[in-house]
Design an enzyme around this catalytic site. Sequence first.
Site, PDB file in Angstrom:
ATOM      1  N   ILE A  40      22.847 -61.099  46.253  1.00  0.00           N
ATOM      2  CA  ILE A  40      24.169 -61.705  46.114  1.00  0.00           C
ATOM      3  C   ILE A  40      24.832 -61.871  47.488  1.00  0.00           C
ATOM      4  O   ILE A  40      25.183 -60.892  48.152  1.00  0.00           O
ATOM      5  CB  ILE A  40      25.061 -60.874  45.177  1.00  0.00           C
TER       6      ILE A  40
ATOM      7  N   THR B 120      21.768 -64.286  39.908  1.00  0.00           N
ATOM      8  CA  THR B 120      20.394 -63.780  39.968  1.00  0.00           C
ATOM      9  C   THR B 120      20.324 -62.298  39.634  1.00  0.00           C
ATOM     10  O   THR B 120      21.182 -61.510  40.026  1.00  0.00           O
ATOM     11  CB  THR B 120      19.805 -64.023  41.369  1.00  0.00           C
ATOM     12  N   GLU B 121      19.277 -61.924  38.905  1.00  0.00           N
ATOM     13  CA  GLU B 121      19.036 -60.525  38.539  1.00  0.00           C
ATOM     14  C   GLU B 121      17.620 -60.134  38.958  1.00  0.00           C
ATOM     15  O   GLU B 121      16.820 -61.003  39.321  1.00  0.00           O
ATOM     16  CB  GLU B 121      19.197 -60.337  37.026  1.00  0.00           C
TER      17      GLU B 121
ATOM     18  N   GLU C   5      20.022 -71.396  46.073  1.00  0.00           N
ATOM     19  CA  GLU C   5      20.633 -72.482  45.285  1.00  0.00           C
ATOM     20  C   GLU C   5      19.567 -73.250  44.497  1.00  0.00           C
ATOM     21  O   GLU C   5      19.722 -74.433  44.203  1.00  0.00           O
ATOM     22  CB  GLU C   5      21.427 -73.456  46.186  1.00  0.00           C
TER      23      GLU C   5
ATOM     24  N   ARG D 184      11.213 -79.631  80.730  1.00  0.00           N
ATOM     25  CA  ARG D 184       9.934 -78.948  80.934  1.00  0.00           C
ATOM     26  C   ARG D 184       8.917 -79.905  81.563  1.00  0.00           C
ATOM     27  O   ARG D 184       8.610 -80.953  81.000  1.00  0.00           O
ATOM     28  CB  ARG D 184       9.412 -78.433  79.585  1.00  0.00           C
TER      29      ARG D 184
END
Length: 384
Positions: free
Chosen positions: A156, A125-126, A364, A269
């Site tokens: 990253i 990824t950029e 992903e 509860r």
Amino acid sequence: MIRDQETLNILIDTLARFVGERLIPQEGLVARTDEIPEELVAEMKELGLFGLAIPEQYGGMGLTMEEEVLVTFEVTKASPAFRSRFATNNGIGAQGIVLDGTTEQKERFLPKIASGEITGSFCLTEPDSGSDAGSLRTSAVRDGEHYVLNGTKRFITNAPEAGIYTVMARTDSAKPGAAGVSAILVERGTPGLSFGPIDHKMGHKGAHTCDVIFEDCRVPVANLIGGREGQGFKTAMKVLDKGRLSIAAASVGSAERMLADALRYACERVQFGKPIAEFQLIQALLADSKAEIYAARSMVVDAARKRDAGLDVSTEASCAKMFASEMCGRVADRAVQIFGGAGYLTEYGIERFFRDVRLFRIYEGTTQIQQIVIARNMIREQTG
């Protein structure tokens, strides 16, 4: 494919104790400090978690995909940040070398990855590209026996801790899209390699991401994965199929943990004189979650078995990742609802999971990318 059920059972039982006795008690500390204690990382290495999917000949366990997802179901019953610390070594940070690396690359790097001596990281990824291969800008220009890398990678995982980076870079600017992209290994400490500050995220405290920056970074040609240019995205797609199954398995494990916590709370509860688990609307939330977890778990195991059989599981991996991650988000929402006001407080931990598992639907490949992959594969099969 399970090779030895008895050995696998011992491994899963050992990890279950480790999760219950060591990891879960430290979840609050990790969330507060954004750090996993080094002693826990050392224990992970000792247990072999950094080499689960690395071939045995290089010091790993060599787990099959089915064995790996079963282990992941167990490990992710603790905060997903713990899995993230070692998961890139078994998935995206090392599988490029495992699947397509040269013999020399495997012998040089995989033993260190398997032992946890170094952590692998995957740089795709950029700032302006993620799933769009055509807009990838990081360049790798050949200069004698080196490539000179320039560009920035973003989000990253494990970059701050990693010792080896699988970098997708454009080695041929004349070829459009994915055709000109190659996978290159860059070692930590290489001149020209630097990092941005650690990202502050909504969740996954303790699992670090940051920018990875290349400025005239010279890398030996011998570090080109497989020794061939233009194969980077083929390698990436193989790696991502496995990664998507791993995220799907993590989604199942986290959902099982949240449902177990919600069920326990519902049985304890008391309102209107009886446990809230006896109210039918609470039962509906529990039942829907149980059914969806069962469906997702079945999908993940089935896809893993098909991958172990050598089949192309691009569609199945995307189906499993899409369904399991979306399911996990729904279970998280129901769990907070069952806890009610307590679910909004940090002391109960369910709000942390609510934030943590939101990432499963993004990394992903987002849910929307999975939909595109699935549909395109269907159309390709129909039209030939």
